[in-house]
Design a protein around this motif. Structure first.
Motif, short mmCIF file in Angstrom:
data_model
loop_
_atom_site.label_atom_id
_atom_site.label_comp_id
_atom_site.label_asym_id
_atom_site.label_seq_id
_atom_site.Cartn_x
_atom_site.Cartn_y
_atom_site.Cartn_z
N SER A 48 0.85 -1.19 0.00
CA SER A 48 0.00 0.00 0.00
C SER A 48 0.88 1.24 0.00
O SER A 48 2.08 1.17 0.32
N CYS A 49 0.27 2.38 -0.34
CA CYS A 49 1.00 3.64 -0.30
C CYS A 49 0.00 4.78 -0.11
O CYS A 49 -1.14 4.70 -0.58
N ILE A 50 0.47 5.82 0.57
CA ILE A 50 -0.32 7.04 0.72
C ILE A 50 0.53 8.20 0.22
O ILE A 50 1.71 8.34 0.60
N SER A 51 -0.05 9.03 -0.63
CA SER A 51 0.72 10.12 -1.22
C SER A 51 0.94 11.24 -0.21
O SER A 51 0.27 11.32 0.82
N SER A 52 1.89 12.12 -0.53
CA SER A 52 2.27 13.17 0.42
C SER A 52 1.32 14.35 0.37
O SER A 52 0.89 14.85 1.40
N SER A 53 1.00 14.81 -0.81
CA SER A 53 0.31 16.09 -0.93
C SER A 53 -1.20 15.99 -0.70
O SER A 53 -1.77 16.80 0.02
N ASP A 54 -1.82 15.00 -1.29
CA ASP A 54 -3.29 14.93 -1.26
C ASP A 54 -3.83 13.72 -0.53
O ASP A 54 -5.04 13.55 -0.44
N GLY A 55 -2.95 12.88 -0.01
CA GLY A 55 -3.40 11.75 0.80
C GLY A 55 -4.11 10.66 0.03
O GLY A 55 -4.82 9.84 0.62
N ILE A 56 -3.89 10.61 -1.28
CA ILE A 56 -4.50 9.54 -2.07
C ILE A 56 -3.85 8.22 -1.68
O ILE A 56 -2.64 8.14 -1.47
N THR A 57 -4.68 7.19 -1.58
CA THR A 57 -4.20 5.88 -1.14
C THR A 57 -4.26 4.86 -2.27
O THR A 57 -5.11 4.94 -3.16
N TYR A 58 -3.35 3.91 -2.21
CA TYR A 58 -3.24 2.86 -3.22
C TYR A 58 -3.03 1.53 -2.50
O TYR A 58 -2.38 1.48 -1.46
N TYR A 59 -3.58 0.47 -3.11
CA TYR A 59 -3.49 -0.85 -2.48
C TYR A 59 -3.20 -1.92 -3.53
O TYR A 59 -3.69 -1.85 -4.66
N ALA A 60 -2.45 -2.92 -3.10
CA ALA A 60 -2.30 -4.12 -3.92
C ALA A 60 -3.64 -4.84 -3.96
O ALA A 60 -4.43 -4.78 -3.01
N ASP A 61 -3.89 -5.56 -5.05
CA ASP A 61 -5.16 -6.28 -5.18
C ASP A 61 -5.38 -7.26 -4.04
O ASP A 61 -6.51 -7.47 -3.59
#
Length: 122
Positions: A48-61
């Motif tokens: 997973s990852c969370i971006s710095s500026s806007d807090g958008i999140t990403y996840y592995a399937d």
């Protein structure tokens, strides 16, 4: 500059854990923060990852719908809430920071924590 991952442990299938990634020496909200995991005999896997500026999140399937990443800038800490854990989630979990956008490959990160063991077993 240091990252400290904590919160791992032994949990039964279906249980929950919350991992923490605390930073010292720098401000976490200036960085995208990723979580990776590595099981014995396997390659390090992006989770997973969370971006710095806007807090958008990403996840592995493999963890979508079960894991949630979040950040508390006041505490300079990023969390990974893990629910509905499965035995295949067993691994050492690492947090990492990058000054760029979220990356799904470990070579894209500048700083790493030491890892925390998560074991899912009955």
């Amino acid at each position: 500059v240091q990252l400290q991952a904590s919160g791992g442990g032994l949990v039964q299938p279906g249980g929950s854990l919350r991992l923490s990634c605390a930073a010292s020496g720098f401000t976490l909200d200036h960085y995208a923060i990723g979580w990776f995991r590595q099981a014995p005999g396997k390659e390090r896997e992006w989770v997973s990852c969370i971006s710095s500026s806007d807090g958008i999140t990403y996840y592995a399937d493999s963890v979508t719908g079960r894991f949630t990443i979040s950040r508390d800038n006041a505490k300079n800490t990023v969390y990974l809430q893990m629910n509905s854990l499965k035995p295949e989630d067993t691994a050492v979990y690492y947090c990492a920071a990058t000054s760029f956008r979220c990356r799904t490959y470990y070579q894209g990160y500048d700083y790493w924590g030491q890892g925390t063991q998560v074991t899912v077993s009955s």
